[in-house]
Design a protein around this motif. Sequence first.
Motif, PDB file in Angstrom:
ATOM      1  N   ALA A   5      10.912   3.106   6.350  1.00 48.09           N
ATOM      2  CA  ALA A   5      10.660   1.751   5.864  1.00 48.09           C
ATOM      3  C   ALA A   5       9.778   0.991   6.853  1.00 48.09           C
ATOM      4  CB  ALA A   5      11.979   1.019   5.638  1.00 48.09           C
ATOM      5  N   GLY A   6      10.076   1.122   8.141  1.00 46.22           N
ATOM      6  CA  GLY A   6       9.245   0.483   9.157  1.00 46.22           C
ATOM      7  C   GLY A   6       7.844   1.062   9.178  1.00 46.22           C
ATOM      8  N   PHE A   7       7.738   2.375   9.013  1.00 47.97           N
ATOM      9  CA  PHE A   7       6.447   3.050   8.947  1.00 47.97           C
ATOM     10  C   PHE A   7       5.615   2.481   7.799  1.00 47.97           C
ATOM     11  CE2 PHE A   7       3.629   6.471   7.586  1.00 47.97           C
ATOM     12  CZ  PHE A   7       3.194   7.042   8.774  1.00 47.97           C
ATOM     13  N   ALA A   8       6.245   2.340   6.629  1.00 49.32           N
ATOM     14  CA  ALA A   8       5.536   1.823   5.459  1.00 49.32           C
ATOM     15  C   ALA A   8       5.065   0.391   5.692  1.00 49.32           C
ATOM     16  CB  ALA A   8       6.454   1.890   4.234  1.00 49.32           C
ATOM     17  N   ARG A   9       5.907  -0.418   6.320  1.00 48.64           N
ATOM     18  CA  ARG A   9       5.508  -1.807   6.579  1.00 48.64           C
ATOM     19  C   ARG A   9       4.288  -1.876   7.478  1.00 48.64           C
ATOM     20  NH1 ARG A   9      11.132  -2.483   6.804  1.00 48.64           N
ATOM     21  NH2 ARG A   9      11.137  -2.361   9.084  1.00 48.64           N
ATOM     22  N   GLN A  10       4.224  -1.002   8.485  1.00 47.03           N
ATOM     23  CA  GLN A  10       3.077  -1.014   9.400  1.00 47.03           C
ATOM     24  C   GLN A  10       1.780  -0.644   8.685  1.00 47.03           C
ATOM     25  OE1 GLN A  10       2.957  -2.129  12.448  1.00 47.03           O
ATOM     26  NE2 GLN A  10       5.147  -2.531  12.595  1.00 47.03           N
ATOM     27  N   TYR A  11       1.890   0.054   7.553  1.00 44.26           N
ATOM     28  CA  TYR A  11       0.697   0.431   6.789  1.00 44.26           C
ATOM     29  C   TYR A  11       0.512  -0.451   5.555  1.00 44.26           C
ATOM     30  CZ  TYR A  11      -0.061   4.388   9.832  1.00 44.26           C
ATOM     31  OH  TYR A  11      -0.313   5.169  10.936  1.00 44.26           O
ATOM     32  N   GLY A  12       1.141  -1.635   5.579  1.00 41.07           N
ATOM     33  CA  GLY A  12       0.898  -2.633   4.545  1.00 41.07           C
ATOM     34  C   GLY A  12       1.718  -2.488   3.280  1.00 41.07           C
ATOM     35  N   MET A  13       2.665  -1.543   3.250  1.00 41.04           N
ATOM     36  CA  MET A  13       3.482  -1.340   2.046  1.00 41.04           C
ATOM     37  C   MET A  13       4.799  -2.104   2.182  1.00 41.04           C
ATOM     38  SD  MET A  13       2.714   2.721   1.380  1.00 41.04           S
ATOM     39  CE  MET A  13       2.806   3.231   3.104  1.00 41.04           C
ATOM     40  N   ARG A  14       4.705  -3.415   2.202  1.00 37.58           N
ATOM     41  CA  ARG A  14       5.858  -4.259   2.517  1.00 37.58           C
ATOM     42  C   ARG A  14       6.879  -4.334   1.393  1.00 37.58           C
ATOM     43  NH1 ARG A  14       5.400  -6.843   7.201  1.00 37.58           N
ATOM     44  NH2 ARG A  14       3.380  -6.824   8.222  1.00 37.58           N
ATOM     45  N   GLY A  15       6.489  -3.988   0.179  1.00 36.79           N
ATOM     46  CA  GLY A  15       7.440  -4.060  -0.928  1.00 36.79           C
ATOM     47  C   GLY A  15       8.182  -2.763  -1.188  1.00 36.79           C
TER      48      GLY A  15
END
Length: 394
Positions: free
Chosen positions: A119-129
């Motif tokens: 989830a943190g990995f995804a947020r760092q790549y702009g996938m916040r949802g």
Amino acid sequence: MRVAIVSESFLPQVNGVTNSVCRVLEHLERHGHEAMVVAPGRGPSDYAGFPVRTTPAFRLPFYRSFRVGLPSGEIMSSLEAFKPDVVHLASPTVVGASGMTAADRLGVPAVAVFQTDLAGFARQYGMRGADAAIWGWLRHIHIRAARTLVPSSATMSELNAHGIPRLSLWGRGVDLDRFNPAHRSERLRRELAPNGEVIVGYVGRLAADKRVHLLAKLADLPGIKLVVVGDGPAAKSLRRRMPDAVFCGLRTGTELSEILASFDVFVHTGANETYCQAVQEALAAGVPVVAAAAGGPLDLVQPGQNGLLYPSDSPEGMREAVAHLVADGEARARMSGNARASVLHRTWSALCDQLVGHYETAVARNLSPHEEEDLGEKPWKARVSEPSEAHAGT
């Protein structure tokens, strides 16, 4: 014991998941167990004398060196032929989900090792949802495991909050010979910092999820030489951003041991580390650490003793912590002396002994008829964990 390891990554990829799987295989070989590996992509046909089966994989468009596995019938057929006593799922996501399904069908317990903050990995790549979907998928996998092993207390709390049961702490070991203050090299230090600067270093992947760009906040600190070790998709942009830093590229083996031990301060910029092996290796090498106060480093860095922590959302806090250590040679020396002592108990031998204990517990419960009757179902399919397990192990 016969152990089938289904890993989300393996050699030639070098990362925390690969490293831990290799150490586990070496331990199993030394102690007379049988093992096999199923992992995505092209790689070696064997490791530590055990066979490695590969499955299809694709490369991420924004991170070409990182392969993601695909579901494959090879996983079920490989496990069925091997007849394992227990299935070890290393950072299960896609390949690991297939491994979990195979273990279910074979009636074999699975021990899942949580290693990556997706989830943190995804947020760092702009996938916040994507948080809800990611945690829903991870819960779907881990809720079926006999036990989920987590690397840090912060990760334990997060998994508890997301409804994942039967959690136990299981950290990571460190090679105390490879990472040792004895490898410190004055020759190398003169090459890296010819004017006698304080060497402030980073070791790790050069990627957005590691937030390595925050090192630019240190570039104008007086009296330091910034040294970056590693490679990844952000390498070119980082070189442009920090033209005065020394970029060493990917280093391994003796070269890495020497470079790391020759740092004066180690800085870790990531804020989504479930453990952070790089921090532990720096401490073993006698280097005080500055790290974000989040995830795994909270268990490894003792502020004022072996390093300093800064608020994970504060690049200025990172800069202040580094500036303090750069200016205070006495504090650096004291923390350096404490650093190695703080990880001496974290050897791979001790950690792998614990892991085999978790295997044995999972197998014993799988074979216990009275326990199955008490639960009304297989133990690893229970809906809630036993309270004592949530904090067992170290």
